[in-house]
Design a protein around this motif. Sequence first.
Motif, PDB file in Angstrom:
ATOM      1  N   ASP A 355       0.837  -1.200   0.000  1.00  0.00           N
ATOM      2  CA  ASP A 355       0.000   0.000   0.000  1.00  0.00           C
ATOM      3  C   ASP A 355       0.865   1.241   0.000  1.00  0.00           C
ATOM      4  OD1 ASP A 355      -2.553  -1.281   0.095  1.00  0.00           O
ATOM      5  OD2 ASP A 355      -2.148  -1.786   2.188  1.00  0.00           O
ATOM      6  N   GLY A 357       1.565   5.524  -0.332  1.00  0.00           N
ATOM      7  CA  GLY A 357       1.011   6.716   0.266  1.00  0.00           C
ATOM      8  C   GLY A 357       1.308   6.852   1.740  1.00  0.00           C
ATOM      9  N   SER A 359       0.106   5.659   4.234  1.00  0.00           N
ATOM     10  CA  SER A 359      -0.003   4.467   5.091  1.00  0.00           C
ATOM     11  C   SER A 359       1.373   4.004   5.567  1.00  0.00           C
ATOM     12  CB  SER A 359      -0.705   3.332   4.345  1.00  0.00           C
ATOM     13  OG  SER A 359       0.000   2.984   3.173  1.00  0.00           O
ATOM     14  N   TYR A 442      -9.815   8.096   0.229  1.00  0.00           N
ATOM     15  CA  TYR A 442      -9.940   7.867  -1.211  1.00  0.00           C
ATOM     16  C   TYR A 442      -9.815   9.187  -1.981  1.00  0.00           C
ATOM     17  CZ  TYR A 442     -11.957   3.467   0.498  1.00  0.00           C
ATOM     18  OH  TYR A 442     -12.172   2.281   1.142  1.00  0.00           O
ATOM     19  N   LYS A 445      -6.122  10.365  -2.041  1.00  0.00           N
ATOM     20  CA  LYS A 445      -5.361   9.647  -3.064  1.00  0.00           C
ATOM     21  C   LYS A 445      -5.644  10.205  -4.456  1.00  0.00           C
ATOM     22  CE  LYS A 445      -2.991   6.017  -4.655  1.00  0.00           C
ATOM     23  NZ  LYS A 445      -1.555   5.796  -4.372  1.00  0.00           N
ATOM     24  N   ARG A 519      -5.534   2.563  -6.746  1.00  0.00           N
ATOM     25  CA  ARG A 519      -5.944   1.521  -5.820  1.00  0.00           C
ATOM     26  C   ARG A 519      -5.487   1.927  -4.423  1.00  0.00           C
ATOM     27  NH1 ARG A 519      -6.945  -4.137  -5.448  1.00  0.00           N
ATOM     28  NH2 ARG A 519      -6.031  -5.046  -3.553  1.00  0.00           N
ATOM     29  N   LEU A 520      -6.373   1.793  -3.453  1.00  0.00           N
ATOM     30  CA  LEU A 520      -6.033   2.088  -2.062  1.00  0.00           C
ATOM     31  C   LEU A 520      -6.530   0.949  -1.194  1.00  0.00           C
ATOM     32  CD1 LEU A 520      -4.782   4.132  -0.087  1.00  0.00           C
ATOM     33  CD2 LEU A 520      -7.063   5.131   0.194  1.00  0.00           C
ATOM     34  N   TYR A 525     -10.327   1.921  -7.695  1.00  0.00           N
ATOM     35  CA  TYR A 525     -11.080   3.103  -8.110  1.00  0.00           C
ATOM     36  C   TYR A 525     -11.854   2.801  -9.396  1.00  0.00           C
ATOM     37  CZ  TYR A 525      -8.808   6.173  -4.703  1.00  0.00           C
ATOM     38  OH  TYR A 525      -8.382   6.775  -3.544  1.00  0.00           O
TER      39      TYR A 525
END
Length: 585
Positions: A355, A357, A359, A442, A445, A519-520, A525
């Motif tokens: 994952d 970002g 995170s 979301y 992102k 994608r998260l 998405y």
Amino acid sequence: METTALNSQKELSACKDKEDCQENGVLQQGVPVPEDKVESGQISSGYSAVPSPGAGDDPQHSIPAATTALVAEVHQGEREAWGKKMDFLLSVIGYAVDLGNVWRFPYICYQNGGGAFLLPYTIMAIFGGIPLFYMELALGQYHRNGCISIWRKICPIFKGIGYAICIIAFYIASYYNTIMAWALYYLISSFTDQLPWTSCKNSWNTGNCTNYFSGDNITWTPHSTSPAEEFYMRHVLQLHRSNGLQDLGGISWQLTLCIMLIFAVIYFSIWKGVKTSGKVWVDAAAQIFFSLGPGFGVLLAFASYNKFNNNCYQDALVTSVVNCMTSFVSGFVIFTVLGYMAEMRNEDVSEVAKDAGPSLLFITYAEAIANMPASTFFAIIFFLMLITLGLDSTFAGLEGVITAVLDEFPHIWSKRREWFVLCVVITCFFGSLVTLTFGGAYVVKLLEEYATGPAVLTVALIEAVAVYWFYGITQFCSDVKEMLGFSPGWFWKICWVAISPLFLLFIICSFLMSPPQLRLFQYNYPQWSIILGYCIGTSSFICIPTYITYRLVTTPGTFKERIIRGITPETATEIPYGDIHLNAI
């Protein structure tokens, strides 16, 4: 403002010593004066004093017309300036070194081959990021204006670049401060004997929660989740209460209070002014530009408060080196942590770092800190560091917008800075509300991928073309020489004129041909979100062709005359010299 005419170099020197200059005359660039030599240390470009056309009929003063005339002016109200050189340098470094150095660089580096990524990253920094970084510092310092009004002195038809930068800054403020709100929530949650993301016995935990640091004989399965993951996803973000972009859910009141505190700090820090404040290549370019920050208008704003002869060349190199070295150190740290976590889970590093970002900050780093001695202390220090890193960049981003608007509309806002800053902060707060929903991650992102990266690359490309091809590389280098005493070398000229624009054009085309599939976590998405992303990205730099059209329509004359007037500077650039200012007219 009182205009003072000068008749000779001696009178120019007298004006510098605050004596009265009564004779009528102008200063002209490049006009030799046989009798009055310019002493070393006076005006570096060789400005000489000659009479104006109406000064008299003495034939001994008849001198051919000069290419650029300069009028000396004594200013009653000077532009605000940095208190010390170190204030400026630390502010620029604080802007360049931000949260992206801690999480974005390590992840993108790993995603694109680890050490192999360093080659395109370094090349993009040398030929793309640093030259444009240097350019913006020089432009802002010479012309002493924000990102909107500066174009009147460079190439008026490209004034839309300034408005595009302001819109991009608003998008960034709409999600960047939300990440700081998450960090603040973590900071507050850290003031406890046992960090809340170290246990699976909390109300937000599920049956899949697996604490492999507990010392028990625990088996990690593909369905297992760590306490840090569930704390971040189910307690802080509350993603389980949202079904995706089509159903974001309600607004988290806890995060709303956190971001209100963040914006309060921002307001009271900047309200008074600066004295108180191929895909590997695409990713490499996006990282270096997002980190160094050319194209955001911040460097123009900060440099505009510098002394005229400040060595912005040295500042550009120092800041770039500090920024890149910080990214490298962060990479070493995150790779060590990921390797340790992969060993504990008995998984590949690719699974641990799946994952992207923030995170990485709120799961990976948090999990590593939780298993250190004195974990509470280090958690407080770490999240406090994240907040200060983010605040520096936010101060800079909003200051870029504020300086731009105050310089463009001084008659409206110059005496009401505090009220204007308040309006900007309130606007950004309301713009952030959509990112504070249960599905706000979301939105963060989406904005990160489409509202900043491609848009700022496009703005940087158009800005480079406007400066080097329309304003002219010769004129720009002359401006730099006037400030620093030396002209940029051939390397910088080649980068500015050809290499940097070509690199940017290649990267933008690569993005358009293969946009990222978002994608998260477990959420893919939908296709319509890609279209929405393009609309968000386009909404900023559409200001550039819109303003060009507006300018051509409203300017009188033939089409050729309109073009010529649009690319010809229309406002004088003040060149400060002691207590007087020399205006190029």
